[in-house]
Motif scaffolding. Structure first.
Motif: not given
Ligand SMILES: Cc1ncc(COP(=O)(O)O)c(C=O)c1O
Length: 347
Positions: A79-81, A106, A109, A150, A154, A179, A181-182, A206, A208-209, A217, A219
């Motif tokens: 995951g990017s987390d 998000y 962080y 971000c 988000n 970031d 992600a979207y 990621t 994930s989206k 998982r 990222g």
């Molecule tokens: C802006 C942002 N970054 C990262 C993530 C986490 O992504 P990952 O599922 O790759 O850990 C999310 C998840 O909601 C997110 O909204």
């Protein structure tokens, strides 16, 4: 001038990476007795008795082709987390160094900074959720190591102006983490196209989206070879499991299906964007470049509970400064969105 060596934690500079069994042996063999695996087989399925490739070579090569970067510019995380956490561990000395983030944004962080005992500074986004660049730069301290941006953000859903990101990349001598992600839902170029220009840029993406693989998982962090080599040094050796590596490789061959899915989600998002403002209980619908919409309603807590009673779960963001009265609603399927609109219209 940005110099990565100036900000890497001394213990990270000094340490050696774990050398796995698969790192120490290179070549071909038929009997593997080097990694304390179960050579009888696996209860989970063929191959899973073996440790996965710690360097995810095949996967990185394919991602590099698709994204137009070098494999050496890619870090893969659980995951990017995981990448967020490792970035803190790479450059922030616990109890001393700091990060700067731009709420409402998000939440990880902040969580990850707290876990790593990183001092946190925050500059609120403007009313239209853009970066007040001068204020951000005024808040940079000698100990600031990372600024998180971000985009699309988000929970607000909007893209951040490219010029602001560039201004910060130029003026700040630490890591600027963008970031994305979207990003697949936005009509915008990824910052990965700017990696050559900015040695302090780290872009997060990621699976994930848009790829629909949150459960697996996976990222990504894109950055200079130098940054990536440090992330690789400090990551747990087998952080991307075999099933994820295999399934991601398969998914990467389905670019057309990905585009179809993105198109459908964006189309549904636009339908929601048009329908929601016509509802009496909706005060404002913020523009979205993501797969969710931030909606200001007359009574967010009541609306949230009302939707829950109807079996619809949205995210109540009304307690976040800057998002007062707001719910964050993910774009669902056509049927789910209709159910949502019907429920809100009857509120
Ligand atoms: C802006 C942002 N970054 C990262 C993530 C986490 O992504 P990952 O599922 O790759 O850990 C999310 C998840 O909601 C997110 O909204």
């Amino acid at each position: 001038m940005f110099n990565l060596q100036d900000i890497i934690r001394p213990n990270v500079l000094k340490m050696k990476a774990y050398s796995s069994a698969r790192d120490e042996f290179k070549g071909s063999a038929s009997v593997f007795l080097d990694a304390n695996e179960n050579n009888l087989g696996s209860l989970a399925g063929e191959k899973y008795n073996r440790y996965p490739d710690p360097h995810q070579k095949k996967l990185k090569e394919r991602i590099a082709e698709i994204k137009g970067v070098q494999p050496e510019q890619i870090f893969l995380g659980n995951g990017s987390d995981e990448a967020i956490d490792l970035l803190f561990r790479m450059v922030c000395r616990p109890g001393q160094d700091s990060m700067l983030h731009l709420p409402p944004t998000y939440g990880m962080y902040e969580v990850s900074a707290n876990l790593n005992e990183v001092v946190m500074d925050a500059v609120q986004l403007t009313k239209d959720f853009q970066i007040p660049v001068e204020e951000v730069l005024l808040h940079v301290k000698p100990t600031t190591r990372i600024i998180f941006i971000c985009s699309p953000n988000n929970p607000t859903g909007n893209l951040i102006e490219q010029e602001s990101i560039e201004d910060i990349l130029r003026a700040f001598n630490g890591l600027v983490v963008v970031d994305e992600a979207y990003i697949d839902f936005a009509d915008a170029l990824s910052c990965t196209t700017r990696l050559k220009e900015f040695p302090n840029l780290v872009v997060l993406q990621t699976f994930s989206k848009a790829w629909g693989m949150a459960g697996l998982r996976l990222g990504l962090a894109f950055a200079s070879e130098e940054v990536i080599s440090v992330l690789d040094k400090i990551k747990p050796p087998y952080n991307i499991n075999e099933a994820t590596q295999e399934l991601a490789l398969q998914a990467l061959e389905r670019q057309e299906a990905l585009q179809d899915m993105i198109e459908e989600i964006v189309q549904e998002r636009e339908l929601l964007m048009h329908a929601l403002p016509t509802m009496a209980s909706v005060e404002h619908v913020y523009p979205s470049d993501a797969n969710f919409i931030l909606v200001k309603v007359k009574d967010a807590n009541r609306m949230y509970n009302y939707l829950l009673d109807k079996g619809i779960v949205v995210r109540n963001r009304s307690s976040l400064p800057g998002c007062e009265g707001c719910l964050r609603i993910s774009v669902g399927t056509l049927e789910e969105n209709q159910k949502l609109l019907q429920a809100i219209s009857e509120f």
